[in-house]
Design a protein around this motif. Structure first.
Motif, PDB file in Angstrom:
ATOM      1  N   LYS A 199       0.910  -1.150   0.083  1.00  0.00           N
ATOM      2  CA  LYS A 199       0.071  -0.044   0.059  1.00  0.00           C
ATOM      3  C   LYS A 199       0.939   1.286   0.090  1.00  0.00           C
ATOM      4  N   ILE A 200       1.993   1.274   0.514  1.00  0.00           N
ATOM      5  CA  ILE A 200       2.986   2.307   0.598  1.00  0.00           C
ATOM      6  C   ILE A 200       3.516   2.759  -0.689  1.00  0.00           C
ATOM      7  N   VAL A 201       4.135   1.661  -1.340  1.00  0.00           N
ATOM      8  CA  VAL A 201       4.909   1.630  -2.584  1.00  0.00           C
ATOM      9  C   VAL A 201       4.567   0.803  -3.479  1.00  0.00           C
ATOM     10  N   PRO A 202       3.290   0.755  -3.917  1.00  0.00           N
ATOM     11  CA  PRO A 202       2.685  -0.330  -4.788  1.00  0.00           C
ATOM     12  C   PRO A 202       3.449  -0.407  -6.274  1.00  0.00           C
ATOM     13  N   ASP A 203       4.078   0.684  -6.531  1.00  0.00           N
ATOM     14  CA  ASP A 203       4.951   0.453  -7.809  1.00  0.00           C
ATOM     15  C   ASP A 203       6.378  -0.540  -7.725  1.00  0.00           C
ATOM     16  N   ALA A 204       6.750  -0.495  -6.396  1.00  0.00           N
ATOM     17  CA  ALA A 204       7.811  -1.355  -6.182  1.00  0.00           C
ATOM     18  C   ALA A 204       7.681  -2.866  -6.526  1.00  0.00           C
ATOM     19  N   PHE A 205       6.338  -3.190  -6.355  1.00  0.00           N
ATOM     20  CA  PHE A 205       5.883  -4.651  -6.359  1.00  0.00           C
ATOM     21  C   PHE A 205       5.494  -4.983  -8.008  1.00  0.00           C
ATOM     22  N   ASN A 206       6.074  -3.980  -8.967  1.00  0.00           N
ATOM     23  CA  ASN A 206       5.908  -4.484 -10.330  1.00  0.00           C
ATOM     24  C   ASN A 206       7.228  -4.482 -10.793  1.00  0.00           C
ATOM     25  N   LYS A 207       8.283  -4.229 -10.055  1.00  0.00           N
ATOM     26  CA  LYS A 207       9.698  -4.281 -10.669  1.00  0.00           C
ATOM     27  C   LYS A 207      10.251  -5.405 -10.830  1.00  0.00           C
ATOM     28  N   THR A 208      11.073  -5.719 -11.827  1.00  0.00           N
ATOM     29  CA  THR A 208      11.529  -7.086 -12.294  1.00  0.00           C
ATOM     30  C   THR A 208      12.943  -7.567 -11.805  1.00  0.00           C
ATOM     31  N   GLY A 209      13.411  -6.343 -11.375  1.00  0.00           N
ATOM     32  CA  GLY A 209      14.804  -6.520 -10.441  1.00  0.00           C
ATOM     33  C   GLY A 209      15.978  -7.073 -11.370  1.00  0.00           C
ATOM     34  N   ASN A 210      17.156  -6.992 -10.851  1.00  0.00           N
ATOM     35  CA  ASN A 210      18.543  -7.196 -11.875  1.00  0.00           C
ATOM     36  C   ASN A 210      19.636  -8.054 -10.921  1.00  0.00           C
ATOM     37  N   ILE A 399      18.849  -1.674  13.611  1.00  0.00           N
ATOM     38  CA  ILE A 399      17.784  -0.776  13.059  1.00  0.00           C
ATOM     39  C   ILE A 399      18.186   0.209  11.959  1.00  0.00           C
ATOM     40  N   CYS A 400      17.058   0.715  10.955  1.00  0.00           N
ATOM     41  CA  CYS A 400      17.218   1.637  10.199  1.00  0.00           C
ATOM     42  C   CYS A 400      18.301   1.478   9.189  1.00  0.00           C
ATOM     43  N   SER A 401      18.490   0.359   8.365  1.00  0.00           N
ATOM     44  CA  SER A 401      19.335   0.363   7.376  1.00  0.00           C
ATOM     45  C   SER A 401      19.343   1.451   6.434  1.00  0.00           C
ATOM     46  N   HIS A 402      20.432   2.304   6.251  1.00  0.00           N
ATOM     47  CA  HIS A 402      20.219   3.050   5.089  1.00  0.00           C
ATOM     48  C   HIS A 402      21.409   3.357   4.233  1.00  0.00           C
ATOM     49  N   SER A 418      13.840   2.246  -6.426  1.00  0.00           N
ATOM     50  CA  SER A 418      14.536   3.530  -6.476  1.00  0.00           C
ATOM     51  C   SER A 418      14.711   3.958  -4.904  1.00  0.00           C
ATOM     52  N   MET A 419      15.226   5.091  -4.504  1.00  0.00           N
ATOM     53  CA  MET A 419      15.662   5.342  -3.193  1.00  0.00           C
ATOM     54  C   MET A 419      14.713   5.307  -2.236  1.00  0.00           C
ATOM     55  N   LYS A 420      13.448   5.788  -2.715  1.00  0.00           N
ATOM     56  CA  LYS A 420      12.413   5.949  -1.885  1.00  0.00           C
ATOM     57  C   LYS A 420      11.714   4.582  -1.661  1.00  0.00           C
ATOM     58  N   GLU A 421      11.819   3.614  -2.761  1.00  0.00           N
ATOM     59  CA  GLU A 421      11.165   2.270  -2.677  1.00  0.00           C
ATOM     60  C   GLU A 421      12.115   1.464  -1.644  1.00  0.00           C
ATOM     61  N   TRP A 426      13.075  -1.817   2.648  1.00  0.00           N
ATOM     62  CA  TRP A 426      14.300  -2.507   3.467  1.00  0.00           C
ATOM     63  C   TRP A 426      14.367  -1.779   4.685  1.00  0.00           C
ATOM     64  N   THR A 427      14.369  -0.331   4.797  1.00  0.00           N
ATOM     65  CA  THR A 427      14.814   0.291   5.706  1.00  0.00           C
ATOM     66  C   THR A 427      13.722   0.301   6.851  1.00  0.00           C
ATOM     67  N   ILE A 428      12.576   0.407   6.458  1.00  0.00           N
ATOM     68  CA  ILE A 428      11.294   0.054   7.573  1.00  0.00           C
ATOM     69  C   ILE A 428      11.485  -1.389   8.064  1.00  0.00           C
ATOM     70  N   LEU A 429      11.764  -2.461   7.092  1.00  0.00           N
ATOM     71  CA  LEU A 429      11.934  -3.596   7.509  1.00  0.00           C
ATOM     72  C   LEU A 429      12.575  -4.039   8.828  1.00  0.00           C
ATOM     73  N   SER A 430      13.935  -3.366   8.228  1.00  0.00           N
ATOM     74  CA  SER A 430      15.176  -3.409   9.368  1.00  0.00           C
ATOM     75  C   SER A 430      14.517  -2.893  10.662  1.00  0.00           C
ATOM     76  N   THR A 431      14.146  -1.520  10.755  1.00  0.00           N
ATOM     77  CA  THR A 431      13.370  -0.996  11.750  1.00  0.00           C
ATOM     78  C   THR A 431      12.531  -1.680  12.394  1.00  0.00           C
ATOM     79  N   ILE A 432      11.545  -2.436  11.902  1.00  0.00           N
ATOM     80  CA  ILE A 432      10.638  -3.369  12.392  1.00  0.00           C
ATOM     81  C   ILE A 432      11.413  -4.423  13.043  1.00  0.00           C
TER      82      ILE A 432
END
Length: 483
Positions: A199-210, A399-402, A418-421, A426-432
Motif C-alpha cells: 500500500k505504501i509503494v505499490p509500484d515497487a511490487f511491479n519491478k522485475t529486478g536485476n 535498526i534503520c539500514s540506510h 528507487s531510493m524511496k522504494e 528495506w529500511t522500514i523492515l530493518s527498523t521493524i
C-alpha cells in the motif's frame, strides 16, 4: 568530555569510511589511536589497549566464525540450501509460498551469513516468482526479514557471537532466547509488513529486478542435491548441540543434581567452538564424501569461504580495538556513573546505544562492538540477564539500514528499486526487526521474572507445608512419649 570525544571519534569514523572511502578496518584503527590519545590514555598503554582489544575479540570469535563460514559454504556448494528451499516451497504450495520462503530462509540463514544467504537465495526467489507470476518483492521481503533476524539474534552469526563473548553471556542461552525472539519478529517484519508495503509503494511490487551482477550462479538438478532431511540436519546440527547443552545446564540448575563426567562431556560437545567443529566434520561426510565429491573439492570450498570472510574478521577485530579503547579510556565508567541510580533497564540502554551507533556508522557489527565498550562497565551495577542484553544489542544494531550500510545497496540493486522504494521496504523492515525484537526481548525478560517468582513462591509453599507436617509429626511423637 568523554562522550564528546566519542561523538567526535564516531563522526571522524563516518567521514573516513563514507567521505574518503577508506577501508573500514583501517578507519577503525586510526580512530582508535586518535580517541585513545584524546581520552588522555598513557602513551605506553595505547598500543597495548588496541592490540588487546583486537586479539581478545578475534581470539573468542575467529574459531566459531571461521568454522561457521566453512559449514555454510559446504551446504551451499553441495546444493543443500537449494534442496531446503525448493522442498519447502513444493510442500507449502502456491497459496502459502511466502511462508515457505520464510521457513527456508530462516533455516538457511542460521548456517549462512547475511550477505552469503542473500546472494544464494535471491536467484531462487527470482525463479520461483517468475514461475508463479508473483512479484519478486512479495517473496523478497519475507526472505530478507528472515535473514536479517537470524543475523541479528542467532549465533554463530558474528554480531550475537561477539557480543555474547564481550558480555560474558552463555551463547547457548542466547541461541535459545534468540530463536524465541526471532520467530515472531520475522512474521511481523516479513509476511505481515509485505501487506503494508504494497500500500505504501505499490509500484515497487511491479519491478522485475536485476541479478546480472551476481554472475553465473551454480545451479543443480534437484535429484543431484543432498536429501532434504540430511540438508536440514547438517544446517541445524550446531544449533541442536548447543541447545541440548543449554537445556541440560538449565535442568541441572533447577533440580540441583551433582555434576558428573557425562555432564562435562555434554558441555564440551555443546560448547560453540566444539559444536561448530563437530558439525563441520559431519558436513564433510553429508555434503561431500557421501555424495562422492573429491575431498580436494570439499577443501576448496572451505578455503574459498575463509578468503571471503578475511576482511570481515579484521573489521570485527578493529571494532574490538575501538571497544577496548573506550573501556580503558574510562568512557564506559563515565557512562556507568551517568546512569547510576537510574531506573532505565540495561536492556533498553544497550538497545538505544546500539541503535544510535548503527544510524551513525552503518555497520551493525561495529555498532554492536562499540556498544559493548560503553555498556560493559555499567552491567556490574545490575542483576540482569546477560543473554537478553546481548539480544537487545543485536536488535539495536539492526535498526534503520540506510545509505551507509552495504545491505541497503544490495537490496536496492538486486530488486531494481528507487531510493524511496528501498527506504519504504528495506529500511522500514530493518527498523521493524529492531523495534519488534526489543519488544519481544522485554516480554521474555518479564516472563522469566514472573516464572522465577512463581517457582520461588511454589518452593516457599512446599517448604512451609513440609515444615508444618514435620512439626505435626514431632507433636504426635511427643504425645506418644508422654503417654
Amino acid at each position: 568530555m568523554p562522550l564528546l570525544i566519542v561523538a567526535i571519534g564516531i563522526i571522524l569514523l563516518l567521514i573516513l569510511i563514507t567521505g574518503f572511502k577508506l577501508n573500514t578496518f583501517v578507519s577503525l584503527i586510526i580512530v582508535s589511536f586518535i580517541v585513545s590519545l584524546a581520552l588522555g590514555m598513557p602513551l605506553e598503554n595505547v598500543v597495548a589497549s588496541i592490540e588487546g582489544g583486537l586479539g581478545g575479540t578475534l581470539g573468542h570469535i575467529a574459531l566459531i566464525f571461521g568454522l561457521g563460514a566453512m559449514l555454510g559454504r559446504l551446504i551451499a556448494d553441495a546444493g543443500g540450501a537449494q534442496r531446503i528451499a525448493m522442498t519447502l516451497i513444493n510442500k507449502f504450495g502456491e497459496k502459502r509460498i511466502q511462508w515457505a520462503v520464510v521457513v527456508a530462509s530462516f533455516i538457511v540463514g542460521i548456517a549462512l551469513f547475511f550477505e552469503v544467504g542473500l546472494v544464494l537465495l535471491i536467484p531462487i526467489v527470482f525463479s520461483i516468482a517468475k514461475e508463479l507470476r508473483v512479484s519478486i518483492l512479495h517473496l523478497g521481503i519475507p526472505m530478507a526479514a528472515a535473514l536479517l533476524a537470524t543475523h541479528s539474534f542467532l549465533p554463530p552469526h558474528p554480531g550475537p557471537t561477539v557480543i555474547a563473548g564481550e558480555y560474558g553471556a552463555d551463547i547457548g542461552l542466547v541461541l535459545l532466547y534468540g530463536i524465541i525472539v526471532a520467530i515472531p519478529t520475522v512474521i511481523i517484519a516479513g509476511p505481515l509488513y509485505t501487506k503494508v508495503a504494497k500500500k505504501i509503494v505499490p509500484d515497487a511490487f511491479n519491478k522485475t529486478g536485476n541479478i546480472a551482477s551476481l554472475g553465473e550462479q551454480k545451479t543443480f538438478q534437484l535429484e543431484e542435491t543432498p536429501a532434504f532431511g540430511i540438508s536440514v540436519l547438517t544446517a541445524m546440527f550446531p544449533v541442536l548441540l548447543m541447545a541440548i547443552s543449554t537445556i541440560v545446564d538449565m535442568i541441572q540448575k533447577s533440580i540441583g543434581f551433582e555434576g558428573n563426567t557425562l555432564l562435562e562431556i555434554v558441555r564440551l560437545i555443546g560448547n560453540p567452538s566444539s559444536a561448530m567443529l563437530i558439525s563441520l566434520i559431519l558436513a564433510f561426510y553429508t555434503m561431500g564424501i557421501a555424495r562422492n565429491t573429491p575431498i580436494k573439492e570439499v577443501m576448496d570450498s572451505c578455503t574459498s569461504s575463509i578468503a571471503a570472510i578475511g576482511m570481515m574478521l579484521l573489521i570485527i577485530g578493529g571494532g574490538g580495538a575501538f571497544k577496548q579503547v573506550l573501556i580503558d579510556g574510562g568512557v564506559g565508567d563515565y557512562v556507568a556513573e551517568l546512569f547510576t541510580g537510574t531506573s532505565m533497564s540495561p536492556i533498553i540502554l544497550a538497545w538505544l546505544v546500539a541503535a544510535i551507533l548503527r544510524l551513525s556508522l552503518g555497520s551493525a557489527t561495529v555498532a554492536a562492538m562499540s556498544t559493548a565498550g560503553l555498556v560493559i562497565p555499567m552491567l556490574a551495577q545490575y542483576d540482569v540477564n546477560l543473554a537478553l542484553v546481548t539480544l537487545a544489542t543485536g536488535a539495536g544494531s539492526s535498526i534503520c539500514s540506510h545509505v551507509n550500510d552495504a545491505g541497503f545497496w544490495m537490496i536496492k540493486e538486486y530488486f531494481g528499486l528507487s531510493m524511496k522504494e528501498t527506504f519504504s521496504t528495506w529500511t522500514i523492515l530493518s527498523t521493524i526487526t529492531s523495534v519488534a525484537g526489543l519488544g519481544f526481548i522485554l516480554l521474555l525478560d518479564a516472563s522469566l521474572i514472573i516464572s522465577g517468582a512463581v517457582i520461588i513462591l511454589i518452593s516457599i509453599v512446599a517448604i512451609y507445608f513440609s515444615m508444618f507436617d514435620r512439626s505435626k509429626d514431632k507433636r504426635n511423637a511427643l504425645g506418644d512419649i508422654k503417654a
